[in-house]
Write an enzyme that holds these catalytic residues in place. Structure first.
Site, PDB file in Angstrom:
ATOM      1  N   TYR A 119       0.826  -1.197   0.000  1.00 13.72           N
ATOM      2  CA  TYR A 119       0.000   0.000   0.000  1.00 13.72           C
ATOM      3  C   TYR A 119       0.859   1.245   0.000  1.00 13.72           C
ATOM      4  O   TYR A 119       2.083   1.172   0.187  1.00 13.72           O
ATOM      5  CB  TYR A 119      -0.936   0.004   1.217  1.00 13.72           C
ATOM      6  CG  TYR A 119      -0.263   0.328   2.546  1.00 13.72           C
ATOM      7  CD1 TYR A 119       0.547  -0.598   3.194  1.00 13.72           C
ATOM      8  CD2 TYR A 119      -0.433   1.572   3.146  1.00 13.72           C
ATOM      9  CE1 TYR A 119       1.162  -0.301   4.408  1.00 13.72           C
ATOM     10  CE2 TYR A 119       0.170   1.878   4.360  1.00 13.72           C
ATOM     11  CZ  TYR A 119       0.964   0.945   4.986  1.00 13.72           C
ATOM     12  OH  TYR A 119       1.571   1.248   6.177  1.00 13.72           O
ATOM     13  N   LYS A 127       6.542  -1.832   1.870  1.00 11.50           N
ATOM     14  CA  LYS A 127       5.353  -1.270   2.528  1.00 11.50           C
ATOM     15  C   LYS A 127       4.176  -2.223   2.332  1.00 11.50           C
ATOM     16  O   LYS A 127       3.277  -1.995   1.522  1.00 11.50           O
ATOM     17  CB  LYS A 127       5.048   0.126   1.962  1.00 11.50           C
ATOM     18  CG  LYS A 127       4.168   0.955   2.874  1.00 11.50           C
ATOM     19  CD  LYS A 127       4.259   2.419   2.540  1.00 11.50           C
ATOM     20  CE  LYS A 127       3.275   3.276   3.290  1.00 11.50           C
ATOM     21  NZ  LYS A 127       3.406   3.251   4.750  1.00 11.50           N
ATOM     22  N   GLU A 186      12.146   2.683  14.270  1.00 12.35           N
ATOM     23  CA  GLU A 186      11.220   3.703  13.750  1.00 12.35           C
ATOM     24  C   GLU A 186       9.949   3.643  14.578  1.00 12.35           C
ATOM     25  O   GLU A 186       9.849   2.868  15.536  1.00 12.35           O
ATOM     26  CB  GLU A 186      10.929   3.478  12.264  1.00 12.35           C
ATOM     27  CG  GLU A 186      10.264   2.149  11.957  1.00 12.35           C
ATOM     28  CD  GLU A 186      10.023   1.909  10.470  1.00 12.35           C
ATOM     29  OE1 GLU A 186       9.780   2.874   9.724  1.00 12.35           O
ATOM     30  OE2 GLU A 186      10.056   0.735  10.056  1.00 12.35           O
TER      31      GLU A 186
HETATM   32  N1  PDD Z   1       2.933   5.153   7.397  1.00  9.52           N
HETATM   33  N2  PDD Z   1       7.556   3.881   8.927  1.00  9.52           N
HETATM   34  C1  PDD Z   1       6.438   3.137   8.854  1.00  9.52           C
HETATM   35  C2  PDD Z   1       6.434   1.794   9.460  1.00  9.52           C
HETATM   36  C3  PDD Z   1       5.303   3.646   8.196  1.00  9.52           C
HETATM   37  O1  PDD Z   1       4.181   2.897   8.124  1.00  9.52           O
HETATM   38  C4  PDD Z   1       5.352   4.960   7.651  1.00  9.52           C
HETATM   39  C5  PDD Z   1       4.173   5.547   6.922  1.00  9.52           C
HETATM   40  C6  PDD Z   1       6.535   5.694   7.763  1.00  9.52           C
HETATM   41  C7  PDD Z   1       6.675   7.069   7.178  1.00  9.52           C
HETATM   42  O2  PDD Z   1       6.737   7.016   5.783  1.00  9.52           O
HETATM   43  P1  PDD Z   1       6.218   8.205   4.868  1.00  9.52           P
HETATM   44  O3  PDD Z   1       7.004   9.419   5.274  1.00  9.52           O
HETATM   45  O4  PDD Z   1       6.534   7.778   3.500  1.00  9.52           O
HETATM   46  O5  PDD Z   1       4.741   8.380   5.135  1.00  9.52           O
HETATM   47  C8  PDD Z   1       7.624   5.118   8.398  1.00  9.52           C
HETATM   48  C9  PDD Z   1       1.732   5.574   6.695  1.00  9.52           C
HETATM   49  C10 PDD Z   1       1.487   7.031   6.799  1.00  9.52           C
HETATM   50  C11 PDD Z   1       0.576   4.708   7.161  1.00  9.52           C
HETATM   51  O6  PDD Z   1       0.804   3.520   7.328  1.00  9.52           O
HETATM   52  O7  PDD Z   1      -0.534   5.202   7.330  1.00  9.52           O
END
Ligand code: PDD
Length: 287
Positions: free
Chosen positions: A33, A147, A180
């Protein structure tokens, strides 16, 4: 609640949108996703998000359900239909519908594509009071760079954080280092004013917000080091913050109940959020 969702070629009433019970995303979390933030009608960093979707798909050998151009069109059409001004576009691709078997289907199947939108508050430069995080053991698999929709460890960590009154969980590996957040990247600012965030490899998601913020740090001539940092170091840090498509740059003022620095939003996080909000103003509005 959004009025429309996009499901495999159709814009449908969100309340009735559904996929087949033998979709491999539903049964096996065999899918990926993306989440693209939307602020004042503008998609924030769309291209790198779609690039990362492409990478996730390639890593799992799932085909593109539509062309990249078509996906861009669908995103915009859904935003317009839902009059999305502030929030996010969620898109999900799974390997498709097939009789349940752990191995990939032998006959070709069409990947499933679902898009939804969500309206959230208009993000402003002022960060407010900041948020609290709670540490949780990082019990995820060895490919956190992909992801995928397989988010159960993240779900449990976030839930534990929320139950303790914290906004986000910070995941801690076997060496005591913060990898993270459950759905964000983690940063600290040391006593010497150096920014630290963990290097990207299979252990974390290479956040798009993180990447853009690196360029912003460069242009502001801030010193940034990509290396692991321990939970103990984070608790001693001057500042801490999280980044993601939905939280932009959000200051962390408490870790496991202890204040970070003086317990107030720090100058660096405040400045970086301002800069990131300015960055999100670039580009053309869709809605
Ligand atoms: N999450 N780390 C994880 C595990 C994440 O799921 C996300 C993003 C990030 C940050 O990535 P980005 O800057 O590309 O949004 C880091 C999204 C927002 C979610 O799962 O809703």
């Amino acid at each position: 609640m959004a009025r429309y969702a996009y499901v495999n070629g159709r814009y449908v009433d969100h309340r009735e949108a559904s996929v087949h019970i033998e979709d491999r995303g539903y049964q096996l979390a065999d899918g990926v996703y993306e989440v693209v933030g939307v602020r004042a009608g503008k998609l924030v960093d769309e291209t790198p998000h779609i690039d990362r979707l492409d990478r996730s798909l390639r890593e799992l050998r799932i085909g593109w359900p539509v062309s990249r151009n078509t996906l861009g069109f669908i995103i915009r059409e859904l935003m317009r239909r839902n009059r999305l001004r502030d929030g996010l576009v969620y898109m999900q691709v799974t390997r498709g519908v097939a009789r349940r078997d752990h191995a990939f289907p032998t006959a070709p199947v069409k990947p499933s594509l679902v898009l939804t939108t969500k309206t959230t508050k208009h993000i402003v430069a002022d960060p407010g009071p900041g948020v609290a995080v709670k540490s949780q053991p990082d019990i995820r698999w060895g490919r956190c760079d992909i992801k995928t929709v397989a988010l159960l460890p993240n779900v449990l960590a976030k839930q534990a954080a929320r139950e303790s009154g914290a906004y986000e969980a910070w995941l801690v590996d076997a060496k005591g280092c913060v990898t993270e957040g459950a759905s964000t990247n983690a940063w600290i600012v040391t006593g010497e004013g150096e920014l630290v965030t963990r290097q990207t490899d299979n252990g974390i998601l290479a956040g798009i917000t993180r990447h853009t913020l690196k360029s912003i740090c460069n242009s502001l001539q801030l010193k940034l080091v990509e290396r692991p940092f321990t939970l103990a170091e984070a608790k001693e840090a001057k500042e801490a913050f999280i980044t993601s498509a939905t939280s932009f740059v959000t200051p962390v003022v408490k870790i496991d109940g202890d204040p970070v620095g003086d317990g107030k939003v720090g100058a660096t996080a405040r400045r970086l959020r301002e800069e990131y909000v300015r960055f999100s103003d670039e580009g053309e509005a869709v809605t």
